[in-house]
Scaffold this active site. Sequence first.
Site, PDB file in Angstrom:
ATOM      1  CD  GLU A   1      -2.634   1.171   2.574  1.00  0.00           C
ATOM      2  OE1 GLU A   1      -3.396   2.124   2.726  1.00  0.00           O
ATOM      3  OE2 GLU A   1      -2.392   0.336   3.465  1.00  0.00           O
ATOM      4  CG  ASP A   2       1.703   2.802   3.339  1.00  0.00           C
ATOM      5  OD1 ASP A   2       0.680   3.148   2.735  1.00  0.00           O
ATOM      6  OD2 ASP A   2       1.733   2.555   4.558  1.00  0.00           O
TER       7      ASP A   2
END
Length: 734
Positions: A90-91
């Site tokens: 996600e990051d």
Amino acid sequence: MTEAVLEAEKKQLAKEYKKLLKISYRTLTAEDKKLIRSAFDVAVDAHKDQRRKSGEAYIFHPIAVAKIVASEIGLDATSIAAALLHDVVEDTEYTLTDLEQLFGETVARIVDGLTKISKMPYDKDVSLQAENFRKMLLTLNEDIRVIIIKIADRLHNMQTMDSMPAHKQVKIASETLYIYAPMAHRIGLYNIKTELEDLGLKYTEPDVYEDIHSKIKDSKEEQDAYIETFSNILKESLDAENLNYDIKGRPKSIFSIRRKMIAQNVSFEEVYDKFAVRIIYKSDLENEKFLAWKIYSIVTDHFRPNPMRLRDWISSPKSTGYEALHITVMGPKGRWVEVQIRSERMNEIAEKGYAAHYKYKTKEKDDGGLDNWLNKLQETLENSEISAVDFVEEFKLNLYAKEIFVFTPKGDLFSLPKGSTALDFAFQVHTEVGMHTRGTKVNGKLVPLSHVLKSGDQVEVITSEKSKPSANWLDYVTTGRARSKVKSSLKEEKKRLAEEGKIILARKLKSLKITLDEKTINQLVVFFKVNTSLDLFYRVGAGIIDNQKLKDFASSRSNAFVNFFKNKIRKPDKPQDVNKDEITEKYDQLVFGKEEEKLDYKMANCCNPIPGDEVFGFVTVNDGIKVHKKNCPNALQLQSNFNYRIMPAKWIDSTQREFKAKLIISGIDAVGLVNNVTKLISNNLNIDMKGVHFDSDDGVFNGRVTVVVKNKNVLDNLVMKLKKINGIDKVKRV
């Protein structure tokens, strides 16, 4: 960042890694350690430039989550690796394909599930929130570990929320209390559930939290002394039996004390069981049960038990897998004390839930109802008929439910939520059994479908092919599963009536020289003030819109002059929801009591209920019936102080409801007359006979018949047919 700070962080990282391996609940092989090491290295590399709001390096968050997963929950190396990597996709620059190549398909799948959950937008719109939650649960089908790691992630976020703005704290805490705490409870992670609830309360009601927290602190010394006194009385007898045990006191959580204060309407001082005493004993599997009852008998030799508060979850474990013996006894100084008796194995299962089960699971023992529950969840998820908001509410209904155990006539055991009815049991056995329930027997006696079951009841379900759910069934069922099945069935039944209605409408309009096309449907929907075309067809099928009303429509249509002005002032001809594939409810009438009577009432000013709200009636001294919302601020006080003046009430759509009618029949008595009357009524599919009474006096008879019909047309039709029976003179409606 200075060199010194970075250096300190590096040292801290090395320390955290060693700690992670050391505290793992499971024994890790060399292979496991290798997997965790590489996941750790990838996570450190991926998050190297990220910081949390508090200024701390971001990598400490995934490590903290991995530690919760490893020690508090006790999952395997795969889960620990997935927890370390849960924010990587996600990051950071890493993709799922990268993770699959590095760690294999399982880790990648779990991380993918966690990423999907994180990407769900938070929305103030409840239905959107609910839809997101439903999506989140869909990942459960793939792997239960997704949700467990998500709970660990949420726990660490809740523990480190101090540096967030207040509105965000409240949002995250509310979401936690709404969904994550019940989920943790259901998976059997009781310690985590307790901490999530307490933290949730800390941010949603900080004053209340602080108040209870400080009072617990103040009374701790006295409480410890009390537990010490209580334990000392038992120790001598337990030691005499050569038992290997440990006694400790456990304070109840702040959240559960708060819940008791609200439920019992008492102050902190008046909550009597603020702590429990736990006796944990060592035992092999064979003697576990025997020793538990032995300890029970020692405790009750010293202290008088409350027979109403004995809970035996060893013979019948909860569906979460929880096993223990709970008793409440009258301790020193006349205070009630809850005593929990568990073996070390039971204690581990109570604290680790799913993971400990996995460790102790043998071929003979099943997985504590968790698999069962997941299967039921899967079934509900696949039921597309049910709206997301209903789904979440029903899901929560089943999360926190306390349980009762009932038997089939053959002696099979079923667990149901407390408060379940005989009809709930029928749906628990099988959906088809529920759908065709005609009646139920409890302990050999016929009982209504709404009969509330108690533990130990033996329940028999009587079925019939002709039986099918009716709208009243929604008042009889309490479990999420049964409610969703009944709702789906009623929807299907309405849609079937709507299909018939469409054919009837086309035929009737043809005789009025009108073609049934889209334009006509739009005009009909506007004319009859309904929302969708399906509403229109349903009302025709049910006989609510009859020939006369259609003739009125035809004449209004042919009156071109009136029509011209109507169109000028009316909104556009096409209602916005006309093509929606659903039958809507327009709550327009309030009915009271089991008989659904129409009575005069006034709305209460304290909560101003509106049509569709969940409500109850309160009989006032001078002002008739006042209607309050169920969650009205005054509801609790009214229900506890004036329960005898409370009347059940609900909103209905009068156009979709059946109604009761009483008919008085009189005439000349003849052999077989009663049979002819009842036969005529029961052969008519749209009529349900609720009561019948006949008297004969010197050749003349009088009868009273109570029937339930869809509308006045059906009733008029019945009256006409009854008058044709030989010997009947008069039929009139009361």
